[in-house]
Design a protein around this motif. Structure first.
Motif, PDB file in Angstrom:
ATOM      1  N   UNK A   1      57.996  39.209  46.318  1.00  0.00           N
ATOM      2  CA  UNK A   1      57.447  37.962  45.794  1.00  0.00           C
ATOM      3  C   UNK A   1      57.497  36.872  46.852  1.00  0.00           C
ATOM      4  N   UNK A   2      56.350  36.296  47.174  1.00  0.00           N
ATOM      5  CA  UNK A   2      56.285  35.149  48.092  1.00  0.00           C
ATOM      6  C   UNK A   2      55.247  34.165  47.570  1.00  0.00           C
ATOM      7  N   UNK A   3      55.224  33.993  46.246  1.00  0.00           N
ATOM      8  CA  UNK A   3      54.229  33.148  45.602  1.00  0.00           C
ATOM      9  C   UNK A   3      54.440  31.687  45.950  1.00  0.00           C
ATOM     10  N   UNK A   4      53.366  30.930  45.816  1.00  0.00           N
ATOM     11  CA  UNK A   4      53.347  29.518  46.166  1.00  0.00           C
ATOM     12  C   UNK A   4      52.021  29.192  46.817  1.00  0.00           C
ATOM     13  N   UNK A   5      51.706  29.916  47.863  1.00  0.00           N
ATOM     14  CA  UNK A   5      50.382  29.774  48.477  1.00  0.00           C
ATOM     15  C   UNK A   5      49.312  30.033  47.426  1.00  0.00           C
ATOM     16  N   UNK A   6      49.496  31.095  46.664  1.00  0.00           N
ATOM     17  CA  UNK A   6      48.715  31.373  45.451  1.00  0.00           C
ATOM     18  C   UNK A   6      49.704  31.863  44.385  1.00  0.00           C
TER      19      UNK A   6
END
Length: 320
Positions: A221-226
């Motif tokens: 999980x590396x959400x934030x950009x999308x």
């Protein structure tokens, strides 16, 4: 004496070229006079345990910046000063687009598909460069997507047909759930989803953080950009690599100032948190990563620097 010999040889070469041109054929003089234009390294291959990893440059795009694309929550002067301090032009920048191919020995996995041909100047070269590197589109077994922005799913289709005809797809569940509903269909990315992703959904498997797409490749999980942005952790024989995606979109500004907001990040503070988490992990574990928008060949390391991080391009570490 050496200079005289070199001069004599050069004169002989030029004379031969002139004679060739006079005969109506291209010669050495013409070749020497023609400027070829910039030439960037576009393919880099290295071993990771039993796996083989290839980074391939889809192209580059030049534009004004870094501000206001980077540093939305600070001043243009701050961003320009940081660029100048790092020997970069303060008001112009270049954005590279680099895909990653991992060959596990059993499966060939392509992470993201780059720009559609002609979508941006000097981009859309992925499939041709993959073929030149010995990985034709037909050889790809799995296409794993980090998120649905145009420079990541734009190259999935060509002339209405899948560019990777034998591939299965791995799509982040949260990303799919956000962009696939009918109320997104008229948005820019919604339209691209309908044109490029929807035709391949019958060959797709949704992927969640912590799940493996194949043995040795796990979603992170590396959400934030999308909303569903996903990075991937690769491991073979104890050797590790992160396919970072768009967590960090500039090798100076987004790393040295991870708190600065980026225009294309949908959740600004979520993206800040993802940068700090992912870059912090890469730095602490001293593992290499491939960054989608890092300078070619886009493979490097991260070290902590004050409240931020510093990008360290790979040299020969991965060749040994």
């Amino acid at each position: 004496m050496t200079d005289d010999i070199s001069l004599t040889r050069r004169q002989a070469i030029l004379a031969t070229g002139a004679a060739t041109l006079a005969a109506g054929a291209p010669g050495l003089v013409q070749a020497a006079a023609d400027l070829q234009g910039p030439l960037l390294p576009h393919t880099y291959r290295f071993k990771l345990g039993k796996f083989e990893v290839t980074s391939i440059l889809d192209g580059t795009f030049q534009l004004d910046g870094p501000h206001p694309i980077f540093g939305e929550n600070t001043t243009a002067e701050d961003v320009q000063a940081l660029a100048t301090a790092n020997l970069l032009p303060p008001t112009r920048m270049e954005i590279p687009f680099t895909q990653t191919v991992v060959n596990t020995g059993e499966k060939i996995i392509l992470f993201d598909t780059g720009n559609a041909h002609g979508a941006r100047p000097n981009t859309g070269k992925l499939s041709a460069r993959m073929t030149a590197a010995g990985i034709p589109p037909e050889a790809v077994d799995v296409v794993a997507i980090t998120h649905f922005h145009p420079d990541h799913i734009g190259g999935m289709m060509v002339d209405g047909k899948p560019l990777y005809p034998n591939a299965e797809y791995r799509l982040p569940t949260a990303e799919f759930d956000f962009w696939s509903p009918a109320d997104k269909a008229e948005s820019r990315i919604g339209k691209l989803y309908q044109a490029n992703v929807a035709p391949n959904v019958d060959k797709a498997q949704m992927i969640n953080p912590g799940e493996s797409i194949v043995s040795g490749v796990e979603a992170v999980d590396s959400s934030g950009h999308t909303p569903g942005h996903t990075s991937y952790h690769i491991e073979s024989e104890g050797k590790r690599l992160i396919v970072l995606g768009d967590v960090c979109n500039h090798y100076v500004v987004s790393m040295q100032r991870p708190d600065w907001h980026v225009k294309f990040d949908m959740d600004k503070e979520g993206a800040v948190a993802a940068r700090k988490k992912m870059l912090g992990m890469i730095a602490a574990d001293k593992i290499p990563f491939v960054g989608y928008h890092m300078p070619p060949p886009a493979v490097g390391f991260v070290e902590t620097m004050g409240d931020g991080f510093r990008y360290v391009p790979a040299s020969y570490q991965l060749n040994l």
